[in-house]
Design a protein around this motif. Structure first.
Motif, PDB file in Angstrom:
ATOM      1  N   GLY A  79       3.130 -14.923   9.712  1.00 27.99           N
ATOM      2  CA  GLY A  79       1.769 -15.446   9.796  1.00 27.99           C
ATOM      3  C   GLY A  79       1.296 -15.761  11.204  1.00 27.99           C
ATOM      4  O   GLY A  79       0.299 -16.448  11.396  1.00 27.99           O
ATOM      5  N   THR A  84       3.293  -7.607  14.045  1.00 34.06           N
ATOM      6  CA  THR A  84       2.331  -6.613  14.531  1.00 34.06           C
ATOM      7  C   THR A  84       2.514  -6.365  16.028  1.00 34.06           C
ATOM      8  O   THR A  84       2.499  -5.214  16.489  1.00 34.06           O
ATOM      9  CB  THR A  84       0.900  -7.087  14.213  1.00 34.06           C
ATOM     10  N   ARG A 113       2.871  -7.666   2.488  1.00 30.75           N
ATOM     11  CA  ARG A 113       2.872  -8.133   3.880  1.00 30.75           C
ATOM     12  C   ARG A 113       3.297  -7.016   4.829  1.00 30.75           C
ATOM     13  O   ARG A 113       2.713  -6.838   5.900  1.00 30.75           O
ATOM     14  CB  ARG A 113       3.821  -9.322   4.043  1.00 30.75           C
ATOM     15  N   ARG A 120      -2.413  -2.612  10.002  1.00 32.84           N
ATOM     16  CA  ARG A 120      -2.907  -3.222  11.250  1.00 32.84           C
ATOM     17  C   ARG A 120      -2.604  -2.354  12.468  1.00 32.84           C
ATOM     18  O   ARG A 120      -3.365  -2.349  13.431  1.00 32.84           O
ATOM     19  CB  ARG A 120      -2.252  -4.596  11.467  1.00 32.84           C
TER      20      ARG A 120
HETATM   21  C1  LIG Z   1       6.859  -7.911   6.786  1.00 36.00           C
HETATM   22  C2  LIG Z   1       6.781  -9.082   7.754  1.00 36.00           C
HETATM   23  C3  LIG Z   1       7.524  -8.758   9.049  1.00 36.00           C
HETATM   24  C4  LIG Z   1       5.288  -9.366   8.030  1.00 36.00           C
HETATM   25  O1  LIG Z   1       5.162 -10.510   8.832  1.00 36.00           O
HETATM   26  P1  LIG Z   1       3.710 -11.147   9.081  1.00 36.00           P
HETATM   27  O2  LIG Z   1       3.919 -12.343   9.911  1.00 36.00           O
HETATM   28  O3  LIG Z   1       3.002 -11.269   7.781  1.00 36.00           O
HETATM   29  O4  LIG Z   1       2.981  -9.988   9.887  1.00 36.00           O
HETATM   30  P2  LIG Z   1       2.120 -10.065  11.231  1.00 36.00           P
HETATM   31  O5  LIG Z   1       2.971 -10.307  12.399  1.00 36.00           O
HETATM   32  O6  LIG Z   1       1.308  -8.826  11.245  1.00 36.00           O
HETATM   33  O7  LIG Z   1       1.227 -11.335  11.019  1.00 36.00           O
HETATM   34  C5  LIG Z   1       0.037 -11.244  10.286  1.00 36.00           C
HETATM   35  C6  LIG Z   1      -0.425 -12.628   9.900  1.00 36.00           C
HETATM   36  O8  LIG Z   1      -0.455 -13.436  11.076  1.00 36.00           O
HETATM   37  C7  LIG Z   1      -1.825 -13.875  11.292  1.00 36.00           C
HETATM   38  N1  LIG Z   1      -2.011 -13.941  12.745  1.00 36.00           N
HETATM   39  C8  LIG Z   1      -2.057 -15.077  13.464  1.00 36.00           C
HETATM   40  N2  LIG Z   1      -2.184 -14.787  14.754  1.00 36.00           N
HETATM   41  C9  LIG Z   1      -2.248 -13.444  14.860  1.00 36.00           C
HETATM   42  C10 LIG Z   1      -2.395 -12.561  15.942  1.00 36.00           C
HETATM   43  N3  LIG Z   1      -2.492 -13.003  17.184  1.00 36.00           N
HETATM   44  N4  LIG Z   1      -2.372 -11.229  15.693  1.00 36.00           N
HETATM   45  C11 LIG Z   1      -2.256 -10.764  14.438  1.00 36.00           C
HETATM   46  N5  LIG Z   1      -2.118 -11.575  13.360  1.00 36.00           N
HETATM   47  C12 LIG Z   1      -2.125 -12.909  13.577  1.00 36.00           C
HETATM   48  C13 LIG Z   1      -2.671 -12.889  10.566  1.00 36.00           C
HETATM   49  O9  LIG Z   1      -3.918 -13.432  10.241  1.00 36.00           O
HETATM   50  C14 LIG Z   1      -1.827 -12.636   9.331  1.00 36.00           C
HETATM   51  O10 LIG Z   1      -1.922 -13.750   8.494  1.00 36.00           O
HETATM   52  P3  LIG Z   1      -1.905 -13.624   6.882  1.00 36.00           P
HETATM   53  O11 LIG Z   1      -0.527 -13.209   6.511  1.00 36.00           O
HETATM   54  O12 LIG Z   1      -2.232 -15.013   6.451  1.00 36.00           O
HETATM   55  O13 LIG Z   1      -2.924 -12.603   6.537  1.00 36.00           O
HETATM   56  C15 LIG Z   1       7.420 -10.343   7.125  1.00 36.00           C
HETATM   57  O14 LIG Z   1       6.736 -10.675   5.939  1.00 36.00           O
HETATM   58  C16 LIG Z   1       8.915 -10.142   6.790  1.00 36.00           C
HETATM   59  O15 LIG Z   1       9.770 -10.258   7.665  1.00 36.00           O
HETATM   60  N6  LIG Z   1       9.205  -9.876   5.506  1.00 36.00           N
HETATM   61  C17 LIG Z   1      10.580  -9.764   5.038  1.00 36.00           C
HETATM   62  C18 LIG Z   1      11.272  -8.520   5.528  1.00 36.00           C
HETATM   63  C19 LIG Z   1      10.564  -7.274   5.076  1.00 36.00           C
HETATM   64  O16 LIG Z   1      10.157  -7.152   3.930  1.00 36.00           O
HETATM   65  N7  LIG Z   1      10.449  -6.346   6.024  1.00 36.00           N
HETATM   66  C20 LIG Z   1       9.791  -5.094   5.785  1.00 36.00           C
HETATM   67  C21 LIG Z   1      10.662  -4.145   5.105  1.00 36.00           C
HETATM   68  S1  LIG Z   1       9.889  -2.571   4.958  1.00 36.00           S
END
Ligand SMILES: CC(C)(COP(=O)(O)OP(=O)(O)OC[C@H]1O[C@@H](n2cnc3c(N)ncnc32)[C@H](O)[C@@H]1OP(=O)(O)O)[C@@H](O)C(=O)NCCC(=O)NCCS
Length: 155
Positions: A79, A84, A113, A120
């Protein structure tokens, strides 16, 4: 991180300390062999380790070949946009240093997610590429989606 049920929700069984350490040793060996792989992700301001992200060769037996990008962060680091940011660095390395023509990403259909990260960073999915992972038993983790991005498509 690898023993956290929330992090592992779409990945399969929880890992023991030994399994987790073995995966890190494998990552390091792969890096030495081919010069790319899974990087540790740290918060720039503090140096805190929060997970990993990077590039990997698609496993044999999948219905496609190529190099895939992926990410896994500790729950406390979600989050914040860190996945990203790391993913964009991975794409840049793949396209500019490795000169790959295309980078793929795969996840379970239910991993919203992870799919949001794919979107993104400009990746797109053709539903015709959806597939059942032949290495996963029948169940919710078997159905996978495939995202792609070609070199030159940058967002
Ligand atoms: C998949 C995973 C890495 C995604 O992490 P994430 O933190 O949701 O992804 P991001 O880094 O893109 O962050 C996006 C979130 O940060 C927020 N955010 C805050 N500051 C931000 C910024 N400067 N830039 C982008 N997003 C930002 C976004 O609004 C978004 O929030 P939301 O989830 O409430 O919509 C994470 O959920 C994870 O590790 N999951 C378990 C392992 C897994 O399943 N891996 C993938 C296997 S294929």
């Amino acid at each position: 991180m690898n023993a956290d049920p929330e992090v592992r929700e779409h990945l399969g069984d929880l890992l023991t300390r030994e399994q987790s350490d073995a995966s890190v040793a494998r990552f390091q060996a792969e890096f030495d062999q081919r010069g790319y792989g899974w990087w540790a992700v740290e918060v720039q301001a503090t140096g805190e380790f929060i997970g990993f992200a990077g590039l990997d060769q698609v496993d044999d037996g999948m219905p496609f070949t190529g190099v895939e990008i992926g990410w896994r962060l500790a729950r406390s680091a979600w989050g914040r946009g860190y996945a990203t940011e790391a993913a964009r660095a991975g794409l840049a390395f793949g396209f500019e240093t490795l000169e790959l023509p295309e980078i793929l990403a795969v996840t379970t259909a239910a991993n919203l997610r992870s799919r949001a990260v794919m979107r993104r960073i400009g990746m797109t999915r053709d539903p015709a590429d959806d597939f059942d992972d032949p290495t996963v038993p029948e169940g919710p983790l078997r159905r996978n989606v495939l995202y792609r991005i070609a070199r030159g498509v940058r967002v």
